[in-house]
Design an enzyme around this catalytic site. Structure first.
Site, PDB file in Angstrom:
ATOM      1  N   GLY A   1       0.820  -1.200   0.000  1.00  0.00           N
ATOM      2  CA  GLY A   1       0.000   0.000   0.000  1.00  0.00           C
ATOM      3  C   GLY A   1       0.855   1.252   0.000  1.00  0.00           C
TER       4      GLY A   1
ATOM      5  NE  ARG B   1      -2.061  -4.979  -1.669  1.00  0.00           N
ATOM      6  CZ  ARG B   1      -1.469  -4.484  -0.587  1.00  0.00           C
ATOM      7  NH1 ARG B   1      -0.377  -5.078  -0.120  1.00  0.00           N
ATOM      8  NH2 ARG B   1      -1.941  -3.416   0.040  1.00  0.00           N
TER       9      ARG B   1
ATOM     10  CG  ASP C   1       3.359  -6.777   7.411  1.00  0.00           C
ATOM     11  OD1 ASP C   1       2.923  -6.337   6.330  1.00  0.00           O
ATOM     12  OD2 ASP C   1       2.633  -7.277   8.283  1.00  0.00           O
TER      13      ASP C   1
ATOM     14  CB  THR D   1       2.997   0.674   6.327  1.00  0.00           C
ATOM     15  OG1 THR D   1       1.662   0.337   6.738  1.00  0.00           O
ATOM     16  CG2 THR D   1       3.925   0.543   7.519  1.00  0.00           C
ATOM     17  CB  ILE D   2      -0.949   4.785   6.669  1.00  0.00           C
ATOM     18  CG1 ILE D   2      -1.997   3.693   6.448  1.00  0.00           C
ATOM     19  CG2 ILE D   2      -0.612   5.496   5.367  1.00  0.00           C
ATOM     20  CD1 ILE D   2      -3.364   4.229   6.050  1.00  0.00           C
ATOM     21  CG  ASP D   3      -1.826  -0.202   8.604  1.00  0.00           C
ATOM     22  OD1 ASP D   3      -2.753   0.626   8.558  1.00  0.00           O
ATOM     23  OD2 ASP D   3      -1.770  -1.200   7.872  1.00  0.00           O
TER      24      ASP D   3
ATOM     25  CG  ASP E   1       1.601  -2.671  10.843  1.00  0.00           C
ATOM     26  OD1 ASP E   1       2.388  -1.995  10.157  1.00  0.00           O
ATOM     27  OD2 ASP E   1       0.850  -3.532  10.350  1.00  0.00           O
TER      28      ASP E   1
ATOM     29  NE  ARG F   1     -16.075  15.825  18.639  1.00  0.00           N
ATOM     30  CZ  ARG F   1     -16.692  15.028  19.505  1.00  0.00           C
ATOM     31  NH1 ARG F   1     -17.873  15.382  19.995  1.00  0.00           N
ATOM     32  NH2 ARG F   1     -16.179  13.881  19.859  1.00  0.00           N
TER      33      ARG F   1
ATOM     34  N   GLY G   1      -6.801   0.219   9.542  1.00  0.00           N
ATOM     35  CA  GLY G   1      -6.139  -0.482  10.634  1.00  0.00           C
ATOM     36  C   GLY G   1      -6.664  -1.893  10.724  1.00  0.00           C
ATOM     37  NE  ARG G   2      -4.821  -6.760   6.904  1.00  0.00           N
ATOM     38  CZ  ARG G   2      -4.019  -6.622   5.837  1.00  0.00           C
ATOM     39  NH1 ARG G   2      -4.550  -6.402   4.658  1.00  0.00           N
ATOM     40  NH2 ARG G   2      -2.716  -6.688   5.968  1.00  0.00           N
TER      41      ARG G   2
ATOM     42  N   GLY H   1     -11.625  13.751  20.440  1.00  0.00           N
ATOM     43  CA  GLY H   1     -12.582  13.772  21.539  1.00  0.00           C
ATOM     44  C   GLY H   1     -13.638  12.699  21.458  1.00  0.00           C
TER      45      GLY H   1
ATOM     46  CD  GLU I   1     -18.387  11.249  22.805  1.00  0.00           C
ATOM     47  OE1 GLU I   1     -18.174  12.370  23.296  1.00  0.00           O
ATOM     48  OE2 GLU I   1     -18.328  11.025  21.567  1.00  0.00           O
TER      49      GLU I   1
END
Length: 326
Positions: free
Chosen positions: A14, A75, A106, A129-131, A133, A158, A174-175, A189, A191
């Protein structure tokens, strides 16, 4: 310094904001050290097809502020086969490439580890990678930009939620990792934040929403990582509607908007540092390592460790969401 004269660089998996800044740093650092630098297009797939061109300093002019990757990404199922990897290795040798900088996540590093072991071509990697991880770096290239994109979206949603007294579930990427969701949730913010690393208690979530309703809260935001065990924002929203029908519940999936856009200053600087460090690692004979930054310093993590281990979620931040949602 080794006798390497020609290196290759490619992006895979990605795309992430800052990849272009990293490519730029690899190319110009290589040229600074009198190396030929070859750009490999479309990741491992392009490597198999021999889609390789020499890059000059001018090849990377005016790209540092652009998202995506000028080398493109893909890929490759063919690279998963020994025959595909053998073809890729032959193409690298034909191009005179004696060391390679891989920019990706990875899957990219796993491919580099296997390929390098089979064909004895030195590889180093930069974490694109944006994750966020990958083990061995505090922040991956692209994470800061994606996080700020998510926060920007939460802020805008919001406004609408407050105007119409609505509950919004916002799904972010975020798999397998909840870093974007957790930090965007705190900054926006929210909840509640639902992430893959912690069990999702829907009944507890309903109780939190009820408390807010009883206090006459004008709106609520829940940030959901796409890989959360509850099944994503739509499934959670379905359960909320079933038990909490008087709340006007809406879902927004941010999707690939998080991958694009101009990289932040942090991503540009870190990508530049890591691209530079990757070339120097190859020249110093430091192979099969992921270049990262830990506590502000350049780090080198062996591929094996970078793949097997993972960054842990800060559980203090998970608790902070609960505290600040009252």
């Amino acid at each position: 310094m080794s006798e390497i004269k020609t290196i290759g660089v490619f992006t895979s998996g990605g795309d992430s904001p800052g990849m272009n800044a990293c490519i730029r740093a690899v190319v110009r650092t290589g040229i600074y050290h009198k190396l030929r630098v070859m750009g490999i297009y479309r990741g491992y797939e392009g490597m198999i097809d021999g889609d390789i061109e020499e890059m000059k300093s001018s090849s990377v002019s005016d790209i540092i502020h652009h998202g995506g990757t000028i080398l493109q990404s893909a890929r490759s199922q063919r690279f998963r086969t020994p025959e595909g990897r053998a073809t890729a290795a032959e193409n690298l040798r034909q191009a005179g490439i004696e060391g390679v900088v891989a920019i990706g996540g990875d899957g990219t590093i796993t491919g580099a580890k296997v390929f390098s072991a089979e064909h004895k071509i030195p590889f180093v990697a930069c974490p694109g990678t944006i994750d966020n991880d990958l083990f061995g770096t505090d922040y991956t290239i692209g994470y800061d930009t994606a996080l700020n994109t998510a926060v920007y979206a939460v802020d805008k949603i919001r406004d609408t939620a407050a105007s119409h007294n609505r509950l919004f579930l916002i799904e972010v990427m975020g798999r397998d990792a909840g870093f974007i969701a957790l930090n965007a949730g705190i900054a926006g913010g929210a909840e509640a934040v639902l992430i893959p690393e912690t069990p999702t208690d829907v009944s507890g979530l309903i109780a939190t929403l009820k408390q807010g309703w009883d206090r006459k809260k004008s709106s609520s935001i829940i940030v959901v990582a796409e890989g959360d065990e509850a099944g994503g924002a739509f499934k959670v929203a379905q359960e909320i509607r079933r038990q909490f029908s008087h709340y006007d519940t809406r879902v927004t999936v941010l999707g690939h908007i998080q991958r694009g856009g101009s990289p932040t200053c942090m991503d540009r600087v870190q990508a530049s540092e890591l691209g530079n460090a990757a070339v120097r690692a190859l020249l110093n004979g430091e192979y099969s390592v992921l270049l990262g930054k830990l506590d502000g310093k350049i780090s080198k993590t062996p591929f094996e460790k970078a793949i097997k281990e993972h960054n842990d979620i800060n559980m203090n931040l998970v608790e902070l969401v609960k505290v600040l949602s009252i």
